[in-house]
Design a protein around this motif. Structure first.
Motif, PDB file in Angstrom:
ATOM      1  N   GLY A 158       0.790  -1.224   0.000  1.00 61.70           N
ATOM      2  CA  GLY A 158       0.000   0.000   0.000  1.00 61.70           C
ATOM      3  C   GLY A 158       0.820   1.271   0.000  1.00 61.70           C
ATOM      4  O   GLY A 158       0.309   2.342   0.349  1.00 61.70           O
ATOM      5  N   VAL A 159       2.078   1.168  -0.411  1.00 65.99           N
ATOM      6  CA  VAL A 159       2.968   2.324  -0.421  1.00 65.99           C
ATOM      7  C   VAL A 159       3.224   2.760  -1.863  1.00 65.99           C
ATOM      8  O   VAL A 159       3.528   1.926  -2.720  1.00 65.99           O
ATOM      9  CB  VAL A 159       4.308   1.999   0.270  1.00 65.99           C
ATOM     10  CG1 VAL A 159       5.242   3.198   0.203  1.00 65.99           C
ATOM     11  CG2 VAL A 159       4.074   1.582   1.714  1.00 65.99           C
ATOM     12  N   THR A 160       3.091   4.043  -2.109  1.00 63.85           N
ATOM     13  CA  THR A 160       3.420   4.597  -3.422  1.00 63.85           C
ATOM     14  C   THR A 160       4.867   5.054  -3.399  1.00 63.85           C
ATOM     15  O   THR A 160       5.240   5.942  -2.625  1.00 63.85           O
ATOM     16  CB  THR A 160       2.509   5.785  -3.761  1.00 63.85           C
ATOM     17  OG1 THR A 160       1.145   5.348  -3.740  1.00 63.85           O
ATOM     18  CG2 THR A 160       2.824   6.322  -5.152  1.00 63.85           C
ATOM     19  N   ALA A 161       5.692   4.414  -4.214  1.00 63.61           N
ATOM     20  CA  ALA A 161       7.124   4.687  -4.138  1.00 63.61           C
ATOM     21  C   ALA A 161       7.761   4.661  -5.512  1.00 63.61           C
ATOM     22  O   ALA A 161       7.302   3.965  -6.425  1.00 63.61           O
ATOM     23  CB  ALA A 161       7.807   3.668  -3.230  1.00 63.61           C
ATOM     24  N   PHE A 162       8.834   5.426  -5.633  1.00 61.75           N
ATOM     25  CA  PHE A 162       9.704   5.380  -6.808  1.00 61.75           C
ATOM     26  C   PHE A 162      10.961   4.629  -6.405  1.00 61.75           C
ATOM     27  O   PHE A 162      11.672   5.024  -5.474  1.00 61.75           O
ATOM     28  CB  PHE A 162      10.041   6.796  -7.268  1.00 61.75           C
ATOM     29  CG  PHE A 162      11.058   6.843  -8.385  1.00 61.75           C
ATOM     30  CD1 PHE A 162      10.764   6.335  -9.639  1.00 61.75           C
ATOM     31  CD2 PHE A 162      12.321   7.378  -8.161  1.00 61.75           C
ATOM     32  CE1 PHE A 162      11.704   6.372 -10.665  1.00 61.75           C
ATOM     33  CE2 PHE A 162      13.267   7.414  -9.174  1.00 61.75           C
ATOM     34  CZ  PHE A 162      12.948   6.906 -10.430  1.00 61.75           C
ATOM     35  N   LEU A 163      11.236   3.519  -7.077  1.00 62.53           N
ATOM     36  CA  LEU A 163      12.384   2.671  -6.766  1.00 62.53           C
ATOM     37  C   LEU A 163      13.381   2.747  -7.909  1.00 62.53           C
ATOM     38  O   LEU A 163      13.029   2.510  -9.071  1.00 62.53           O
ATOM     39  CB  LEU A 163      11.928   1.223  -6.568  1.00 62.53           C
ATOM     40  CG  LEU A 163      13.011   0.164  -6.366  1.00 62.53           C
ATOM     41  CD1 LEU A 163      13.693   0.343  -5.012  1.00 62.53           C
ATOM     42  CD2 LEU A 163      12.411  -1.239  -6.465  1.00 62.53           C
TER      43      LEU A 163
END
Length: 309
Positions: free
Chosen positions: A28-33
């Motif tokens: 449920g985390v919005t992230a740029f990896l």
């Protein structure tokens, strides 16, 4: 959106990119990896100690370093690291270690080598002890040591566990402290080492402690190379005090070709394969810690800088 830097050895990115992105999204985390985020913009660092990144000073916004390895001895002393450091604990790592330790314990317990290498016409059909009558000692009762101790006890082995601090594990005889170490080793027929590599654990098996084991005992080390005094172990093998040593970890890796372990008839060398961090499972631990960090919850498996693990 948060920014997650992948800072491990470059050849690991291909295997980790997809599992990490999927696990973080499922958490449920919005992230740029990515592998090339400007230091000042990084929120979390997914890390392995063999990464080119060794200076954490520029990462002023980062909230935690999430280690991909169970071992942290190569990073815990980094003085530029001022934020929380977590170590890797995941179901795949535990399962892999349990399988390896159980396999090699059973190998020595059953005397498989003698049967497999039996010469034609030699019919030595003496049955081995039952597991109930075989004393096995686990040195180290962290996540991996506990899992291995429980699996061996489930098979039926007479299991004693030792740790530096007191533990209480159902079905396992647990000892601690210096006196507890002597008691745990005395008469042990198979000893498995799963301690962390710290100044306090270096040379846990040495010229003073090896004679405590039952004569002809077997040693299994999938933990860390410095846990054993190599010269003392070789002397104990030559004297017959130790019957066999199965070693998966060493002070120098790969183990140099000229090292006596390669050529000793009572030593089995395996190439650090006891427990591999598998991206499919370790990604879940990383994602859960990122979720926790963003939710203001305590991180899992935070390293104590004083003890080194």
């Amino acid at each position: 959106m948060i920014n997650v830097l992948f800072a491990a050895h470059p050849d690991r990115w291909e295997s980790y990119e997809a599992p990490l992105k999927e696990a973080i999204a499922d958490a449920g985390v919005t992230a740029f990896l990515a592998t090339d985020i400007p230091p000042a913009d990084v929120d979390y660092i997914v890390y392995a100690p063999n990464s080119p990144l060794q200076d954490f000073t520029p990462y002023t916004r980062a909230k935690a370093v999430l280690n991909l390895w169970a071992g942290v001895e190569k990073i815990v002393g980094n003085r530029t690291l001022k934020i929380p450091l977590t170590r890797m604990v995941d179901s795949g790592l535990s399962q892999g270690m349990c399988e390896w330790v159980t396999g090699h314990t059973l190998r020595h317990h059953l005397g498989m080598d003698a049967h497999i290498n039996c010469a034609p016409g030699v019919w030595n059909n003496v049955a081995p002890k039952l597991a109930w009558d075989r004393k096995v000692t686990l040195l180290g009762l962290g996540e991996l040591g506990t899992a291995c101790a429980q699996m061996l006890a489930q098979i039926g082995f007479d299991v004693t566990g030792w740790s530096r601090t007191a533990k209480d594990i159902g079905g396992i005889r647990c000892l601690s402290g210096d006196d507890g170490l002597k008691e745990a080793l005395t008469g042990a027929e198979i000893v498995v080492l799963l301690l962390p590599d710290t100044p306090a654990t270096e040379n846990t098996l040495n010229a003073e402690t090896l004679p405590l084991l039952a004569r002809g005992a077997c040693i299994i080390n999938p933990g860390r190379g410095p846990l054993i005094d190599d010269d003392a172990l070789l002397a104990a093998l030559d004297a017959g005090q130790i019957g066999h040593a199965t070693l998966d970890v060493f002070r120098i890796e790969p183990l140099p070709e000229a090292h006596p372990y390669w050529h000793h008839p009572r030593v089995t060398v395996t190439p650090h394969v006891a427990a591999e961090t598998r991206a499919k499972y370790s990604a879940l631990t990383i994602a859960e810690n990122i979720r926790r960090g963003e939710a203001g919850e305590p991180l899992l498996h935070v390293v104590d800088r004083k003890t080194g693990y």
